[in-house]
Design a protein around this motif. Structure first.
Motif, short mmCIF file in Angstrom:
data_model
loop_
_atom_site.label_atom_id
_atom_site.label_comp_id
_atom_site.label_asym_id
_atom_site.label_seq_id
_atom_site.Cartn_x
_atom_site.Cartn_y
_atom_site.Cartn_z
N LEU A 171 -7.71 6.98 -2.97
CA LEU A 171 -8.62 7.90 -2.27
C LEU A 171 -10.04 7.89 -2.85
O LEU A 171 -11.00 8.23 -2.15
CB LEU A 171 -8.07 9.33 -2.33
N GLU A 172 -10.15 7.51 -4.11
CA GLU A 172 -11.44 7.60 -4.79
C GLU A 172 -12.57 6.93 -4.00
O GLU A 172 -13.64 7.52 -3.79
CB GLU A 172 -11.33 7.02 -6.20
N PRO A 173 -12.40 5.68 -3.54
CA PRO A 173 -13.53 5.04 -2.85
C PRO A 173 -13.72 5.49 -1.40
O PRO A 173 -14.74 5.15 -0.80
CB PRO A 173 -13.14 3.55 -2.89
N VAL A 174 -12.76 6.25 -0.82
CA VAL A 174 -12.86 6.59 0.60
C VAL A 174 -12.91 8.09 0.87
O VAL A 174 -13.17 8.51 2.01
CB VAL A 174 -11.66 6.00 1.39
N LYS A 175 -12.70 8.92 -0.15
CA LYS A 175 -12.58 10.36 0.11
C LYS A 175 -13.85 10.96 0.69
O LYS A 175 -13.79 11.91 1.49
CB LYS A 175 -12.18 11.09 -1.17
N ASP A 176 -15.03 10.39 0.33
CA ASP A 176 -16.28 10.95 0.85
C ASP A 176 -16.43 10.76 2.35
O ASP A 176 -17.26 11.41 2.99
CB ASP A 176 -17.48 10.31 0.14
N LYS A 177 -15.62 9.88 2.94
CA LYS A 177 -15.65 9.67 4.39
C LYS A 177 -14.70 10.61 5.13
O LYS A 177 -14.65 10.59 6.36
CB LYS A 177 -15.26 8.23 4.71
N ASP A 201 -9.69 11.13 10.25
CA ASP A 201 -9.15 10.78 8.93
C ASP A 201 -7.88 9.93 9.00
O ASP A 201 -7.47 9.32 8.00
CB ASP A 201 -8.84 12.05 8.13
N GLN A 202 -7.25 9.86 10.15
CA GLN A 202 -5.94 9.20 10.25
C GLN A 202 -5.98 7.71 9.93
O GLN A 202 -5.07 7.20 9.26
CB GLN A 202 -5.32 9.44 11.63
N PRO A 203 -7.00 6.96 10.38
CA PRO A 203 -7.03 5.53 9.99
C PRO A 203 -7.07 5.31 8.49
O PRO A 203 -6.45 4.37 7.98
CB PRO A 203 -8.32 5.02 10.67
N ILE A 204 -7.76 6.19 7.76
CA ILE A 204 -7.80 6.08 6.30
C ILE A 204 -6.44 6.42 5.72
O ILE A 204 -5.92 5.71 4.84
CB ILE A 204 -8.88 7.02 5.72
N ILE A 205 -5.83 7.48 6.23
CA ILE A 205 -4.53 7.91 5.72
C ILE A 205 -3.47 6.81 5.92
O ILE A 205 -2.59 6.61 5.07
CB ILE A 205 -4.11 9.23 6.40
N GLN A 206 -3.58 6.07 7.02
CA GLN A 206 -2.62 5.00 7.29
C GLN A 206 -2.66 3.89 6.26
O GLN A 206 -1.69 3.15 6.10
CB GLN A 206 -2.85 4.43 8.69
#
Length: 405
Positions: A171-177, A201-206
């Motif tokens: 999550l570290e590199p993507v949480k700000d999105k 947020d769902q595409p990131i969570i996948q």
């Protein structure tokens, strides 16, 4: 609906438990988890000012769920002395969330818990499978078709620690999105990111790691045994390794039953194992598994299936007294009820035509005429409202005749 629920629970040897509608706030903070949405956003909490002015008031909360309260009662009343406890409850819960279809701030839950010492078999995968099979039986009994059981294992605390660390790194590199809640969760409790409902947020969570990659041998074997028993008894399920449920106390088996009639928020019920909850609340080790059904949402599913009528037990017989025969009719109704028959009792001010109309309106199978002649003969006119057949039946044979239909 609740009568059908009680009948099914009785067949599986569950006993009813009733806990207070409010509890100490600390119970939910420790049991449910401070970083869950329930505790962080949704609880109705206040300070009890009934103590002396010199004493600090106690923080109390309307219960947002009932498992923590049942486990608190288990500890307080040393229920482990009874061995394996199979308990169920029906009652109101309270959450300050946005009302939507089937979700209200005062809502009703039907739930059950299986809890006890390991020596009583509470940790066995057989307990998980029996609970899930009971729920499948209940939904079938209620006439809900097309349900889907989603199943996952969220592992033991050691698995969760490794999984949480992997999630933090991912999550570290993507949480700000991501949304504000997910940015906070990424730091405080990464597992709760899977609770996010924000579409963007769902595409990131996948792309995030899956808990199934981190299960130790004991948890993997336990989960495989649950699946094997379900397959043996013919309960269909699908595996969903994104399913984590919304409470921190879950371990190993987690599950949801979903139904398409409820739209995007389609869960009818859910639950899982909580093997460390008793210890977290200051009690002895007591592995357990439980579930909660959103009763309001279950009603919606029943309406969608047009099956509410099928679970309502209609009167077996409508007792229709003629003029001045209320007392004799009441006596006869009492006798029939002793035979576990559902009896609707009319009134002697009704004309016969009105009695027939009333019997038809309540859905009775039979109408039983109680007149002066019938009482003298101790035999009564019994008419089948579906077929129109009418026979005279002696008092002692009435219950058997009605039940035989």
């Amino acid at each position: 609906m609740e009568a059908a629920v009680r009948d099914v629970f009785r067949a599986y040897n569950f006993q009813e438990i009733r806990t207070p509608i409010f509890e100490a706030t600390e119970l939910f903070a420790r049991g449910v988890g401070e970083e869950t949405d329930i505790v962080a956003k949704e609880m109705y909490t206040w300070e009890d000012r009934s103590r002396a002015a010199s004493e600090k008031g106690q923080s109390l909360t309307l219960r947002p769920e009932n498992t923590a309260g049942v486990v608190r009662a288990y500890i307080e009343h040393t229920l482990w002395e009874r061995g394996l406890n199979k308990l169920y409850y029906i009652g109101p819960q309270f959450r300050r969330e946005r009302p939507q279809k089937g979700r209200y701030r005062q809502f009703y839950q039907i739930g059950a818990e299986v809890i006890g010492p390991s020596s009583a078999g509470s940790e066995s995968p057989a307990r998980d499978a029996e609970l899930l099979e009971m729920l499948a039986t209940l939904l079938d009994r209620l006439g809900i078709t097309g349900w889907n059981l989603e199943l996952n294992s969220v592992g033991c605390p050691n698995d969760r620690a490794k999984f949480n660390e992997a999630l933090r790194q991912a999550l570290e590199p993507v949480k700000d999105k991501m949304c504000g809640d997910c940015q906070r969760r990424a730091v405080t409790n990464p597992l709760r990111v899977f609770d996010c409902k924000v579409p963007e947020d769902q595409p990131i969570i996948q792309t995030l790691p899956r808990i199934s990659q981190f299960l130790d041998e004991g948890c993997r074997t336990h989960f495989e045994a649950v699946q094997s028993i379900l397959a043996k008894v013919g309960v269909p399920f699908t595996l969903n390794d994104r399913l984590v449920r919304g409470l921190d106390y879950y371990t190993r088996t987690a599950f949801e039953f979903t139904h398409g009639a409820l739209g995007a928020q389609n869960a009818i019920l859910g639950g899982g194992r909580y093997d460390g909850l008793s210890e977290a609340l200051g009690g002895p080790a007591a592995p357990g598994i439980g579930f909660a059904i959103g009763e309001d949402r279950l009603v919606l599913s029943l309406q969608e299936n047009a099956s509410a009528e099928s679970v309502m037990r209609k009167p077996d017989v409508y007792v229709a007294p003629m003029a001045a025969m209320n007392g004799d009719a009441a006596r006869l109704a009492r006798e029939l009820r002793k035979h576990d028959l559902v009896v609707e009792l009319g009134d002697d001010t009704f004309r016969l035509k009105k009695s027939f109309e009333a019997a038809t309106k309540v859905g009775a199978k039979y109408i039983l005429i109680v007149g002066e002649n019938e009482v003298k003969a101790d035999a009564f006119a019994l008419k089948n409202l579906a077929t129109g057949d009418q026979v005279s039946v002696p008092r002692g044979e009435l219950a058997e005749k009605i039940r035989a239909s």
